[in-house]
Design an enzyme around this catalytic site. Structure first.
Site, mmCIF file in Angstrom:
data_model
loop_
_atom_site.group_PDB
_atom_site.id
_atom_site.type_symbol
_atom_site.label_atom_id
_atom_site.label_comp_id
_atom_site.label_asym_id
_atom_site.label_seq_id
_atom_site.Cartn_x
_atom_site.Cartn_y
_atom_site.Cartn_z
ATOM 1 N N CYS A 144 7.721 9.276 0.724
ATOM 2 C CA CYS A 144 8.920 9.132 1.551
ATOM 3 C C CYS A 144 9.146 7.702 2.028
ATOM 4 O O CYS A 144 10.206 7.392 2.545
ATOM 5 C CB CYS A 144 8.828 10.058 2.760
ATOM 6 S SG CYS A 144 7.431 9.685 3.849
ATOM 7 N N GLU A 183 10.056 17.891 -1.458
ATOM 8 C CA GLU A 183 10.135 17.628 -0.017
ATOM 9 C C GLU A 183 10.237 16.148 0.240
ATOM 10 O O GLU A 183 9.649 15.331 -0.470
ATOM 11 C CB GLU A 183 8.888 18.212 0.674
ATOM 12 C CG GLU A 183 8.821 17.985 2.172
ATOM 13 C CD GLU A 183 7.864 16.883 2.582
ATOM 14 O OE1 GLU A 183 7.614 16.718 3.785
ATOM 15 O OE2 GLU A 183 7.369 16.155 1.690
ATOM 16 N N ARG A 228 8.930 19.302 13.272
ATOM 17 C CA ARG A 228 8.776 18.493 12.058
ATOM 18 C C ARG A 228 9.909 18.837 11.097
ATOM 19 O O ARG A 228 9.852 19.816 10.361
ATOM 20 C CB ARG A 228 7.418 18.759 11.404
ATOM 21 C CG ARG A 228 7.053 17.802 10.266
ATOM 22 C CD ARG A 228 5.705 18.159 9.648
ATOM 23 N NE ARG A 228 5.219 17.136 8.741
ATOM 24 C CZ ARG A 228 4.509 16.071 9.105
ATOM 25 N NH1 ARG A 228 4.183 15.910 10.383
ATOM 26 N NH2 ARG A 228 4.108 15.176 8.222
ATOM 27 N N ARG A 230 12.058 18.304 7.861
ATOM 28 C CA ARG A 230 11.936 17.731 6.522
ATOM 29 C C ARG A 230 13.034 18.287 5.619
ATOM 30 O O ARG A 230 13.498 19.418 5.802
ATOM 31 C CB ARG A 230 10.555 18.035 5.917
ATOM 32 C CG ARG A 230 9.394 17.289 6.571
ATOM 33 C CD ARG A 230 9.496 15.800 6.334
ATOM 34 N NE ARG A 230 8.365 15.047 6.862
ATOM 35 C CZ ARG A 230 8.347 14.451 8.055
ATOM 36 N NH1 ARG A 230 9.409 14.569 8.846
ATOM 37 N NH2 ARG A 230 7.301 13.762 8.450
#
Length: 380
Positions: A144, A183, A228, A230
């Site tokens: 990421c 992801e 969190r 994502r």
């Protein structure tokens, strides 16, 4: 410190070393007796190893005390940018069998091997698609850093990591899996004024011809005591029916961190000096301090947690100095890992690995939806 026992593999190696030796042997051992092991067997023989001398899967996993060796095959998957195996645990829980894994970080490989009995292959950019067995589902949290809101946000212009998505695309194009699950951070949506996200979707939908469902999911909506968010991409090959597929929603009820806080944990403590000069230098609500009475999910666990950052960090009231970092078991709870998940690395590496992982329960719900759709369309 518990160590990943590579010596159980090393004793089967010839005197002449060869590249990816541990990955090759462990993949073969875990897949023995299946058609997916044939390619690995060929390479093993090319390196003058007799497969018949290698231990059976059950024997090896017992000797290595492997807790999550997998189960009978319902579908097959590959685990790219595998980290410590968050995707693997989730997909195995849904009946999947991993036939290939890849991860470049050596410390993460140790944790992966300790829990799954398999050493991932290394840099995906140096692996031939021909050496990857056929599979049903591709899973991966591609790096990421190039797309994050933190840092330079170089995206596809990044000289190395910015192109890793395209290696995923190459594998999908060559192998034509039934489905994939990817992801990334939510910053991907706005990077380069949205053009990075548009490019990814264009590659997945138009160039690779998959039906794609993108969605931002928060682990706090899936029973994990952590906020969190994502971005997930779920894709199905065009010939697979998706009219009834629905991305999971999660639940509005939140799980608080308090029930997972370990009482009387002595460390790792934050010194009184650091508390006075940095942690509590301002009365601005930072950092987040928790204890056993905290009934809310904590902030996102970052890979740099060990650096004790007051704005992004979550710390625990207690310990020898009155304030401490999260324990191993608290990190496991925050990321949705079971207590018996083995951590054979240093505390710093542990924080880094959990901070880079996916929240297992979120991926498991996604995997359940994928498997259900494949079953309904008679593709499993």
């Amino acid at each position: 410190m518990k160590s990943a026992n590579y010596t159980l593999l090393k004793k089967y190696l010839p005197s002449d070393d060869f590249n990816e030796k541990y990955a090759l042997l462990s993949h073969y051992i875990q897949l023995q007796g299946t058609s997916k092991a044939k390619r690995y067997e060929t390479i093993i023989r090319e390196n003058n190893i007799d497969p018949s001398v290698l231990p059976q899967k059950t024997e090896f996993n017992q000797s290595a005390n492997v807790p999550y060796a997998g189960n009978d095959e319902k579908f097959t998957f590959i685990d790219l940018f595998a980290g410590i195996g968050g995707f693997r645990m989730a997909l195995q829980n849904c009946g999947g069998e991993c036939v290939f894994s890849s991860e470049w970080d050596e410390s993460a490989k140790q944790t992966y091997f300790a829990n799954y009995g398999e050493v991932p292959f290394g840099d995906i950019t140096k692996i031939s698609v021909d050496d990857i067995p056929d599979f049903d589902v591709l899973a991966g949290g591609f790096p990421c850093q190039p797309f994050s809101s933190i840092g330079k946000r170089e995206g596809f212009q990044h000289k190395t990591q910015g192109t890793l998505f395209f290696h995923i695309a190459e594998i999908i194009k060559a192998k034509q899996p039934k489905a994939f699950i990817l992801e990334n951070v939510t910053g991907l949506l706005t990077h380069n004024e949205g053009r990075t996200y548009e490019t990814i979707m264009e590659v997945l939908e138009k160039e690779l011809e998959y039906t794609v469902f993108p969605k931002v999911l928060n682990s706090a909506d899936f029973g994990v005591p952590q906020e969190r968010k994502r971005l997930y991409f779920v894709g199905f090959r065009k010939d697979i029916e998706t009219s009834k597929f629905v991305m999971p929603e999660g639940k509005s009820e939140r799980v608080g961190i308090g029930q997972f806080v370990e009482k009387d944990a002595k460390g790792p403590s934050i010194s009184k000096h650091l508390q006075q000069t940095y942690i509590f230098k301002k009365d601005d609500g930072h950092p987040e301090i928790i204890d056993s009475d905290s009934d809310f999910p904590v902030k996102t666990l970052c890979a740099s947690y060990h650096k004790i950052q007051r704005i992004t960090g979550t710390f625990v009231r207690g310990g020898e100095t009155g304030l401490r970092l999260l324990t191993e078991n608290e990190c496991k709870a925050i990321m949705g890992y079971p207590k018996d998940f083995i951590i054979p690395v240093s505390r710093t590496q542990m924080y880094h690995q959990f901070g880079n992982s996916v929240a297992v329960p979120v991926v498991e719900k996604l995997a359940e939806s994928i498997v259900s759709n494949l079953e309904q369309s008679e593709n499993i």
